[in-house]
Design a protein around this motif. Structure first.
Motif, PDB file in Angstrom:
ATOM      1  N   VAL A  17      39.233  37.032  44.193  1.00 11.07           N
ATOM      2  CA  VAL A  17      40.490  36.379  44.568  1.00 11.07           C
ATOM      3  C   VAL A  17      41.616  37.395  44.418  1.00 11.07           C
ATOM      4  O   VAL A  17      41.678  38.110  43.421  1.00 11.07           O
ATOM      5  CB  VAL A  17      40.786  35.167  43.659  1.00 11.07           C
ATOM      6  N   LEU A  18      42.484  37.431  45.402  1.00 14.07           N
ATOM      7  CA  LEU A  18      43.678  38.269  45.319  1.00 14.07           C
ATOM      8  C   LEU A  18      44.878  37.340  45.243  1.00 14.07           C
ATOM      9  O   LEU A  18      45.117  36.534  46.144  1.00 14.07           O
ATOM     10  CB  LEU A  18      43.777  39.174  46.554  1.00 14.07           C
ATOM     11  N   LEU A  19      45.637  37.449  44.157  1.00 13.84           N
ATOM     12  CA  LEU A  19      46.718  36.510  43.864  1.00 13.84           C
ATOM     13  C   LEU A  19      48.085  37.172  44.001  1.00 13.84           C
ATOM     14  O   LEU A  19      48.214  38.388  43.857  1.00 13.84           O
ATOM     15  CB  LEU A  19      46.561  35.995  42.432  1.00 13.84           C
ATOM     16  N   GLN A  20      49.083  36.363  44.254  1.00 14.00           N
ATOM     17  CA  GLN A  20      50.473  36.807  44.189  1.00 14.00           C
ATOM     18  C   GLN A  20      50.986  36.592  42.762  1.00 14.00           C
ATOM     19  O   GLN A  20      50.519  35.697  42.060  1.00 14.00           O
ATOM     20  CB  GLN A  20      51.332  35.993  45.167  1.00 14.00           C
ATOM     21  N   PRO A  21      51.990  37.379  42.343  1.00 12.16           N
ATOM     22  CA  PRO A  21      52.528  37.186  40.992  1.00 12.16           C
ATOM     23  C   PRO A  21      53.094  35.778  40.801  1.00 12.16           C
ATOM     24  O   PRO A  21      53.889  35.310  41.632  1.00 12.16           O
ATOM     25  CB  PRO A  21      53.625  38.247  40.870  1.00 12.16           C
ATOM     26  N   GLY A  22      52.686  35.117  39.726  1.00  7.93           N
ATOM     27  CA  GLY A  22      53.212  33.788  39.399  1.00  7.93           C
ATOM     28  C   GLY A  22      52.741  32.688  40.334  1.00  7.93           C
ATOM     29  O   GLY A  22      53.342  31.612  40.371  1.00  7.93           O
ATOM     30  N   ASP A  23      51.657  32.898  41.060  1.00  8.60           N
ATOM     31  CA  ASP A  23      51.225  31.963  42.105  1.00  8.60           C
ATOM     32  C   ASP A  23      49.694  31.870  42.083  1.00  8.60           C
ATOM     33  O   ASP A  23      48.997  32.841  42.334  1.00  8.60           O
ATOM     34  CB  ASP A  23      51.722  32.509  43.462  1.00  8.60           C
ATOM     35  N   ASN A  24      49.185  30.661  41.782  1.00  6.13           N
ATOM     36  CA  ASN A  24      47.730  30.530  41.663  1.00  6.13           C
ATOM     37  C   ASN A  24      47.101  29.764  42.836  1.00  6.13           C
ATOM     38  O   ASN A  24      45.983  29.247  42.714  1.00  6.13           O
ATOM     39  CB  ASN A  24      47.346  29.887  40.317  1.00  6.13           C
ATOM     40  N   TRP A  25      47.800  29.694  43.945  1.00 13.84           N
ATOM     41  CA  TRP A  25      47.316  28.930  45.095  1.00 13.84           C
ATOM     42  C   TRP A  25      45.888  29.328  45.472  1.00 13.84           C
ATOM     43  O   TRP A  25      45.034  28.482  45.743  1.00 13.84           O
ATOM     44  CB  TRP A  25      48.266  29.170  46.277  1.00 13.84           C
ATOM     45  N   MET A  26      45.635  30.611  45.483  1.00 18.96           N
ATOM     46  CA  MET A  26      44.335  31.086  45.960  1.00 18.96           C
ATOM     47  C   MET A  26      43.184  30.738  45.026  1.00 18.96           C
ATOM     48  O   MET A  26      42.020  30.750  45.450  1.00 18.96           O
ATOM     49  CB  MET A  26      44.369  32.608  46.183  1.00 18.96           C
ATOM     50  N   MET A  37      42.173  49.104  50.554  1.00 20.89           N
ATOM     51  CA  MET A  37      43.438  48.426  50.885  1.00 20.89           C
ATOM     52  C   MET A  37      43.221  46.919  50.888  1.00 20.89           C
ATOM     53  O   MET A  37      42.179  46.442  51.317  1.00 20.89           O
ATOM     54  CB  MET A  37      43.899  48.909  52.265  1.00 20.89           C
ATOM     55  N   PHE A  38      44.203  46.235  50.398  1.00 18.59           N
ATOM     56  CA  PHE A  38      44.078  44.785  50.293  1.00 18.59           C
ATOM     57  C   PHE A  38      44.481  44.105  51.599  1.00 18.59           C
ATOM     58  O   PHE A  38      45.380  44.548  52.287  1.00 18.59           O
ATOM     59  CB  PHE A  38      44.977  44.267  49.180  1.00 18.59           C
ATOM     60  N   GLU A  39      43.838  42.993  51.881  1.00 21.70           N
ATOM     61  CA  GLU A  39      44.236  42.160  53.009  1.00 21.70           C
ATOM     62  C   GLU A  39      44.708  40.818  52.481  1.00 21.70           C
ATOM     63  O   GLU A  39      44.042  40.216  51.637  1.00 21.70           O
ATOM     64  CB  GLU A  39      43.058  41.924  53.951  1.00 21.70           C
ATOM     65  N   LEU A  40      45.799  40.318  53.016  1.00 21.43           N
ATOM     66  CA  LEU A  40      46.346  39.039  52.576  1.00 21.43           C
ATOM     67  C   LEU A  40      46.079  37.967  53.624  1.00 21.43           C
ATOM     68  O   LEU A  40      46.049  38.243  54.829  1.00 21.43           O
ATOM     69  CB  LEU A  40      47.856  39.164  52.343  1.00 21.43           C
ATOM     70  N   GLY A  41      45.915  36.724  53.171  1.00 20.23           N
ATOM     71  CA  GLY A  41      45.803  35.599  54.102  1.00 20.23           C
ATOM     72  C   GLY A  41      44.418  35.393  54.679  1.00 20.23           C
ATOM     73  O   GLY A  41      44.263  34.808  55.741  1.00 20.23           O
ATOM     74  N   ILE A  42      43.390  35.866  53.965  1.00 20.56           N
ATOM     75  CA  ILE A  42      42.031  35.790  54.489  1.00 20.56           C
ATOM     76  C   ILE A  42      41.098  35.141  53.470  1.00 20.56           C
ATOM     77  O   ILE A  42      41.186  35.434  52.273  1.00 20.56           O
ATOM     78  CB  ILE A  42      41.526  37.214  54.826  1.00 20.56           C
ATOM     79  N   VAL A  43      40.224  34.272  53.953  1.00 17.94           N
ATOM     80  CA  VAL A  43      39.127  33.754  53.120  1.00 17.94           C
ATOM     81  C   VAL A  43      37.819  34.092  53.829  1.00 17.94           C
ATOM     82  O   VAL A  43      37.576  33.636  54.945  1.00 17.94           O
ATOM     83  CB  VAL A  43      39.205  32.222  52.959  1.00 17.94           C
ATOM     84  N   LYS A  44      37.020  34.894  53.177  1.00 19.11           N
ATOM     85  CA  LYS A  44      35.720  35.220  53.760  1.00 19.11           C
ATOM     86  C   LYS A  44      34.697  34.256  53.177  1.00 19.11           C
ATOM     87  O   LYS A  44      34.540  34.151  51.971  1.00 19.11           O
ATOM     88  CB  LYS A  44      35.358  36.677  53.444  1.00 19.11           C
ATOM     89  N   VAL A  74      37.859  39.124  49.520  1.00 19.04           N
ATOM     90  CA  VAL A  74      38.101  40.490  49.997  1.00 19.04           C
ATOM     91  C   VAL A  74      37.882  41.409  48.801  1.00 19.04           C
ATOM     92  O   VAL A  74      37.942  40.959  47.659  1.00 19.04           O
ATOM     93  CB  VAL A  74      39.535  40.677  50.539  1.00 19.04           C
ATOM     94  N   PRO A  75      37.604  42.686  49.044  1.00 23.07           N
ATOM     95  CA  PRO A  75      37.521  43.604  47.904  1.00 23.07           C
ATOM     96  C   PRO A  75      38.863  43.659  47.178  1.00 23.07           C
ATOM     97  O   PRO A  75      39.913  43.623  47.822  1.00 23.07           O
ATOM     98  CB  PRO A  75      37.195  44.951  48.560  1.00 23.07           C
ATOM     99  N   VAL A  76      38.808  43.681  45.859  1.00 20.66           N
ATOM    100  CA  VAL A  76      40.044  43.742  45.065  1.00 20.66           C
ATOM    101  C   VAL A  76      39.912  44.815  43.987  1.00 20.66           C
ATOM    102  O   VAL A  76      38.807  45.260  43.680  1.00 20.66           O
ATOM    103  CB  VAL A  76      40.343  42.388  44.364  1.00 20.66           C
ATOM    104  N   VAL A  77      41.054  45.215  43.438  1.00 18.92           N
ATOM    105  CA  VAL A  77      41.057  46.054  42.246  1.00 18.92           C
ATOM    106  C   VAL A  77      41.477  45.173  41.085  1.00 18.92           C
ATOM    107  O   VAL A  77      42.598  44.664  41.054  1.00 18.92           O
ATOM    108  CB  VAL A  77      42.014  47.247  42.389  1.00 18.92           C
ATOM    109  N   CYS A  78      40.587  45.010  40.128  1.00 18.73           N
ATOM    110  CA  CYS A  78      40.830  44.144  38.973  1.00 18.73           C
ATOM    111  C   CYS A  78      40.804  45.000  37.706  1.00 18.73           C
ATOM    112  O   CYS A  78      39.757  45.588  37.383  1.00 18.73           O
ATOM    113  CB  CYS A  78      39.759  43.055  38.908  1.00 18.73           C
ATOM    114  N   ALA A  79      41.936  45.113  37.017  1.00 17.71           N
ATOM    115  CA  ALA A  79      42.008  45.894  35.776  1.00 17.71           C
ATOM    116  C   ALA A  79      41.442  47.297  35.991  1.00 17.71           C
ATOM    117  O   ALA A  79      40.686  47.817  35.178  1.00 17.71           O
ATOM    118  CB  ALA A  79      41.301  45.180  34.638  1.00 17.71           C
ATOM    119  N   GLY A  80      41.826  47.893  37.118  1.00 19.91           N
ATOM    120  CA  GLY A  80      41.479  49.281  37.380  1.00 19.91           C
ATOM    121  C   GLY A  80      40.124  49.507  38.009  1.00 19.91           C
ATOM    122  O   GLY A  80      39.732  50.653  38.240  1.00 19.91           O
TER     123      GLY A  80
END
Lengths: 227, 227, 227, 227, 227, 227
Positions: free
Chosen positions: E60-69, E1-8, E151-157
């Motif tokens: 990095v976990l990004l929001q659609p259309g948003d590269n802030w992270m 599961m993804f967590e938002l708003g965190i920088v480890k 955070v752990p992410v799922v990237c291209a499956g």
């Protein structure tokens, strides 16, 4: 290889009894019975659920955006046929609607399988004329360039020879070569008989692991159970 | 070219009688009557079958993942309108659900056509609010960036000007320019009248080959019948 | 990272009450309640409309064209589970049909979510065993290569850990981590309570612009109304 | 709305100096300078890397599988033009090859942007005639049905009016309305000037977090750093 | 599961020697050495050919259309890292261009792997900063909504945990768990040693049928040679 | 219909001179010369640009994720052959890499055309062994289930019979039936001769409108020039 500009009038249709019998087994069982070959690509979907048919193939080779050959094909339809239509390059236009369906039904066609688009799908549903297609599109077609009727075609990745049996249902579309129709119907019947017994045992709680004797091969393959 | 940050309040809606009349002919007939233009891409599909509507377009230009402008658009809806929504870059998020549908219906909207995703599709079906969309997705949207309302937009490959007539059914979605609505309705009525007669003849077994006098042009094009 | 050749027997399932409660809110509300994460890709579609379920995940990792592990998984199913199946590389074959569904139902499974194809969809509909899948295909599978059961998997772009809650309906599929199931159910209930009131106000003609107090932020963002 | 069967001879081309100047900034900078609109869908790709052009649009509306109008368009080309071609329904056929490119170059065309397929791509590369297309296909086209030249078209999701400026490079294709060409060139020049300084600072190790003063808004948005 | 708003900030990077060593074997050999798991979906393609890298993952976990992270991530990069970026819902926008690349290179990053779009690809090629992405798009992004870093992410499956080793070349992208990096490098070295000998024998005309002793198992499986 | 478990050793190859001659004309010209049939779908792309080959087809029918039959096929290759490989259901795995390429080259193969994925593409480029494929993927395959060699197959939508001529270049892949190879080579030579003259005239500024005498048919079709 495709030939353009040809209508073959006399085709060798599969045995009628076998061709008619295959519908009841459905595409999944027939695909297994045939040795796991003959399946059209899975993007071919019914325009409404619940249709389940089999019949002998009248094939059509179409040009992109041009449905002229479907009109030519209508004359070649005999009762019990299913029209199998391919296009020489990818197209999603609506090649077929309620008028052509009226004509096809008047000739005795049972269904259309087309690697392109169709339209009037609400009317086709009301008429109960089943269609498996790649797309649904309001866009009609012109009548300008020759294709062929009753030549071998490639439809959604599968070879269809005129006279082959086409079997289609909610799971997809399978083509059975005419020469193997009777044997395939027999094999499908056997599969189905076996499945009724299996279904009862599985419903009672028996596991496939035991029913299919999978525990030993799984262990040999190295499966480890951990807690 | 698109403009962002604008709401146009006064738009010239197509003639109401023509806009309302087009629904009965359906998208395929209207597309033909309009001269075979105006069709949205065929990936636009109804979220439930059987809806058939026409109405005047209120257009919305949305940002990806942001449905703010749909709320702004609600205020611009008048009875008989259909909301036509485009996104500035491709997105499948669920922009629209049962709450917005409740609001749109309260304003008199007949349908939504959106080149993106929607959600709450079971509720939308129960409410009988028809939607044509590119996707279905549980993912909601934020409200952070401006788009526009009632500017011309490109929706699923087709230009939609505010006030145009949108016609949608199970076959797809067609846009009729406001200025051509009445003429298109008339042409569609003529097509439909002709089709009833054709249908009867085809049902009686007359072939399209003969009814449309195709045999000679086919021969001229070089079609060969072989046995 | 995926592990092959492993069956984990003891998994920590989410709280049963919370897992069961989530179904009623549906995937869209649960996705919001969970903080807008956890959604599978929108290509995962129900094989028939109207199903709405939640349950605890038994996960399966499959090889392309090989459903051996689904048989292994059946033994690990407990009443209230939903099977979540992933494949190590993309495949649309029909991994699952009415026999496996019979077995899964006998074990108490509520649904299957599979990032691949299924078949026998008419029978599955009649049995009321809901499935969310990437494809429908008549093509069966072999039983030759090991995958795993109850290891973490990536299914349609989302991480699924055994014991997580899966929530699925016509809008899509959401995964709720086991540890957050109760809190998510509570948050979903609160959202739903708020929505009933909003729905009534929107139905009465109140605009979202006013109800959500959007006019000021829109003006601040620079929205211009023109005539 | 599209019009068929029309060739508009006199079009209002964008200011030549501005149209020529935009090439150097590239599609990404121009897209920003224009306010983040005007971009064609990202499936439009160059047939060889490294091309970077701008020019005034001569538009073509084509029928599927039919390139007749490209020949008609050739006569309307003036030096400094880029041909922008759309098709009334999706098609991947190869509409354009080295012969047409020879003719276009003889007329002074700088590039082709086409929402369909092209062929002879090795020859086009050797001739250094840049093309952005949806597909590459050996399949040629017929010359049978009218489209239009120099009417507004929708190309890969974007409205193109004759005389607009088309800017294309390895990143994609942007359309700048003729009336905004000069202002956009100016805005692009300003962006580029700013970027040189930023690049130097980033290369020296300054973080965007500090250069763009992002730390405070990130903290306000709730970002938490954990160890 | 993804967590938002965190920088480890403190992540456990894989052993540096192993992480660096894996590049030379390439993604195909590493995928085999790892037991045929860990591969991102094949739509992830290099923006220019010939790059071959390995490094430790900053995720990095990004929001659609948003590269802030991505800006937030830059600060977390250490020499030898590769940034692995995922988006919470599908997006093809251009999240990354030459300015961010300048910053990433200044921090010591070796590459970017992003399940979204990038831009400035010609400049990135000239800078020799390799990128594997789903799309190329001129469309930039905003900086408005939080995602997460490390955070752990799922990237291209595929699941990517911070500190894992990412290996990428023209064949694709593989993720090696940090704990298995050394063993995988060893296994890859062994595979490669074996392949040199095999290559020489195959080049001399020895058939794989004989070298791999396939004739007997093929005969057992029922292969028939016919003339 | 496909047959599994068969290797046909004696196939009738197309005339060697014609098979060799077709390469120089390229796929686009050969496709025209053959009467606009024979083209594989346009998703078949070269793994590196610039290859241009023709040769006689050795066909392979593969199982998904299983390249066993490519090893069997190697033995059937004769100098001047091109291997044409199809899979019984869609798969993007990497079936072929530098070891198999070494073996194929040792046998005299000129290229591989495969409706699936390949890997080691950098090595294949360095070896100058051209491949046309649907995908590139690091993922290897197993050797477990029989397919066939030198049976007719459907590859990327086109029928390929063993011994046919395959022609491939940057524009795509065309299949020429063995019996028509010589006539097609002759027709292609004629087309090419005509094109040289046309190219010169177009380069001098003559319009296709005049060279092809299109003005009259365009006027008859109703084309209107407006100012």
């Amino acid at each position: 290889m495709f030939e353009l500009g040809i209508v073959k009038r006399n085709i060798l249709r599969a045995d009628r009894v076998a061709a008619d019998a295959l519908a009841r087994y459905g595409s999944a069982t027939v695909h297994e019975a045939l040795g796991r070959v003959g399946l059209l690509q899975s993007y071919m979907r019914p325009i409404y659920p619940g249709g389940q048919v089999s019949g002998t193939a009248v094939t059509v080779l179409l040009q992109p955006g041009d449905n002229w050959m479907l009109h030519v094909a209508a004359e070649q339809i005999q009762p019990g046929d299913i029209v199998g239509a391919a296009v020489v390059s990818p197209c999603t236009d609506g090649y077929f609607g309620d008028l052509l369906a009226t004509s096809f039904m008047a000739r005795g066609a049972r269904a259309l399988v087309i690697d392109a688009g169709v339209r009037d799908v609400k009317a086709l549903h009301e008429m109960r004329f089943p269609v498996w297609s790649k797309a649904i599109s309001s866009k009609g077609t012109i009548k300008a360039t020759l294709g062929s009727v009753n030549v071998p075609v490639v439809c959604a990745g599968m070879w269809v020879t005129p006279g082959d049996v086409i079997v289609a249902d909610d799971d997809g579309v399978v083509v059975v070569p005419a020469a193997r129709a009777a044997a395939t119907a027999q094999a499908a019947a056997q599969r189905e008989a076996l499945e009724a017994d299996k279904r009862a045992r599985l419903a009672s709680g028996v596991l496939g692991l035991d029913m299919y004797k999978m525990r030993e091969p799984l262990a040999l393959a190295g499966l480890r159970y951990v807690d």
